[in-house]
Design an enzyme around this catalytic site. Structure first.
Site, PDB file in Angstrom:
ATOM      1  N   GLU A 261       0.875  -1.178   0.000  1.00 39.40           N
ATOM      2  CA  GLU A 261       0.000   0.000   0.000  1.00 39.40           C
ATOM      3  C   GLU A 261       0.903   1.216   0.000  1.00 39.40           C
ATOM      4  O   GLU A 261       1.435   1.597   1.045  1.00 39.40           O
ATOM      5  CB  GLU A 261      -0.927  -0.023   1.219  1.00 39.40           C
ATOM      6  CG  GLU A 261      -1.843  -1.223   1.271  1.00 39.40           C
ATOM      7  CD  GLU A 261      -2.714  -1.367   0.039  1.00 39.40           C
ATOM      8  OE1 GLU A 261      -2.981  -0.337  -0.625  1.00 39.40           O
ATOM      9  OE2 GLU A 261      -3.105  -2.489  -0.280  1.00 39.40           O
TER      10      GLU A 261
ATOM     11  N   CYS B  17      -1.869   9.266   2.820  1.00 37.66           N
ATOM     12  CA  CYS B  17      -1.436   8.712   1.537  1.00 37.66           C
ATOM     13  C   CYS B  17      -2.455   8.938   0.436  1.00 37.66           C
ATOM     14  O   CYS B  17      -2.095   8.932  -0.747  1.00 37.66           O
ATOM     15  CB  CYS B  17      -1.125   7.219   1.676  1.00 37.66           C
ATOM     16  SG  CYS B  17      -2.526   6.201   2.185  1.00 37.66           S
TER      17      CYS B  17
END
Length: 493
Positions: free
Chosen positions: A242, A276
């Protein structure tokens, strides 16, 4: 896990200690030798005692829920201490709520997910049938970042426990106070035969990524993600990465500009931009440029008045990150930087007020690097095709955000771009939807998890072919002849 919560399975694991060697079982490890020994122990347990029943898995999820419920304030305070300050309300919204709802979702559906299920079979092979049997992988490694250290630890833990795995989890060295609090809580609520927490610096993280896990999940930067994949490769360890990158916003012609600014600024100020999937830059038509900036100033005054003293605005995690962000601004001319508050940055308190950057060069640092900061570049486009081409010319993002009113324009973006996730007239909230897989594509990551997608990612979905006692397969054995040839001709129609 506390002693009074030991399950029958946990007692069975303890009774097998002699057969698994005499290594000391540790909930928290801080050296490479301890980490390797504890991994060997968990690996042996996963082979000797696979967790195939729902009651044990549900008990682990209950323990996780109790741990979070009983210690919300101490967890939020530890995160705030690492950041130099982070709003407890922000931690509740962005970390605790999705953690609790994720546990609830897993407990509601996990028993169904783990059942063996029949799937279709070609008529040619009947009366046999096909099944898929989910099984625990064994030992899952989780590497946690510093920006959302609670949710990005708990989310993967939920999926790993629901799938019946044991866990080793490496906490971020950049959030040491939270890491220690979290490790102590795990040691109190869980058996070391279920979860082990690893604390330490980069050398420990490197050694962790080289362990032969049954699956390794890493959340962090693309640059480090490449190193994690390389470290896992010799063991053929499957990885979920990720990562991040630059998540664009496309504001379509005719969009409700006030609504777009409202959501984009929410996403950019949450955790001071250290997210993010924060909006990284905005593609907008030139005619809307000034209105966007003015609306952003109004939005900041409404939601973060007196930002220097505002209890809802977070700080930058550490001095190194602050200097990195300041370096982006130092490389720009003052005329390109639009302050949206009256405050200045403060290196002592690590306060970094949001700013908007007008039309930076496409090859500038702010357009080449993931910002992870409350800096928002505004880029102009003339036609929707230009905006789509701009996005597609760059690495595929972890998230793409589209704001608009015309369905035809939204569908054009939706059908002609590829991103880890897409949100329409919203930002960030797709990460909290447990029926949506969360993950990247290309440079923004590989693999997805959350909910059923996470359960299946951290399970072996074993295919099973079950032959019926009465079947015609013996008719297709050699010596081949007329019947065989006719059968082949029929099967290849």
């Amino acid at each position: 896990m506390t002693d009074n919560n030991q399950t029958t399975d946990d007692q069975a694991y303890k009774s097998n200690d002699k057969s698994l060697g005499n290594n000391k079982s540790l909930s928290i490890v801080t050296t490479i030798d301890e980490m390797q020994a504890q991994f060997s122990r968990l690996q042996a347990l996963s082979r000797a005692q696979p967790i195939n029943n729902w009651s044990t898995r549900e008990t682990q999820l209950d323990n996780l829920e109790t741990m979070l419920s009983d210690n919300q304030q101490s967890l939020a305070q530890a995160i705030s201490a690492d950041f130099g300050y982070r709003s407890e309300s922000e931690t509740q919204f962005a970390e605790l709520v999705p953690s609790f709802t994720g546990i609830s979702h897993a407990k509601k559906y996990g028993k169904k997910w783990m059942k063996t299920r029949r799937v279709s079979i070609s008529a040619l092979y009947m009366p046999a049938h096909n099944e898929i049997q989910p099984q625990p992988l064994g030992v899952v490694g989780i590497m946690v970042p510093w920006n959302y250290p609670l949710f990005l630890a708990v989310g993967p833990i939920i999926d790993a426990l629901t799938a019946g795995n044991r866990i080793m989890i490496k906490m971020s060295e950049s959030a040491p106070q939270f890491a220690q609090v979290f490790a102590d809580l795990i040691a109190h609520y869980f058996s070391p035969d279920m979860i082990c927490v690893v604390l330490g610096e980069v050398d420990i993280a490197e050694a962790f990524s080289k362990l032969p896990f049954d699956h390794l999940l890493y959340t962090g930067s693309t640059a480090v993600g490449k190193k994690i994949m390389a470290a896992a490769a010799p063991n053929l360890t499957p990885v979920t990465l990720e990562l991040g990158g630059k998540s664009p916003v496309i504001v379509l012609d005719g969009a409700n500009l006030e609504s777009a600014v409202n959501r984009v600024m929410m996403g950019k100020t949450l955790n001071a931009g250290q997210t993010c999937i924060a909006p990284d830059y905005v593609l907008i038509q030139r005619k809307d440029h000034e209105a966007f900036i003015n609306l952003a100033k109004e939005w900041m005054q409404k939601h973060y008045p007196n930002i220097s003293e505002n209890p809802d605005y977070s700080r930058i995690i550490n001095g190194a990150q602050f200097k990195r962000i300041k370096g982006y601004l130092d490389g720009l001319s003052d005329e390109n930087i639009h302050k949206v508050t009256d405050a200045d940055y403060d290196i002592e308190t690590r306060l970094m007020p949001p700013v908007i950057i007008s039309e930076p060069a496409a090859d500038s640092d702010v357009m080449q690097n993931e910002l992870f900061a409350p800096i928002l570049p505004l880029m102009h486009y003339d036609t929707l095709d230009d905006a789509i081409d701009f996005v597609n010319a760059r690495p595929r993002p972890l998230a793409l955000y589209v704001f608009g009113e015309r369905n035809s324009d939204i569908e054009k973006v939706r059908d002609n771009t590829v991103s880890g996730g897409l949100a329409i007239n919203e930002v960030i909230l797709h990460v909290a939807q447990h029926d949506l897989p969360f993950g990247g594509v290309g440079h923004s990551g590989t693999g997805a998890y959350h909910g059923k997608a996470g359960f299946e990612r951290l399970s072996h979905m074993k295919p099973v072919f079950v032959q019926n006692k009465l079947n015609g397969m013996n008719l297709l054995l050699p010596p081949y002849g007329g019947f065989f040839n006719k059968a082949m001709a029929f099967m290849m129609k």
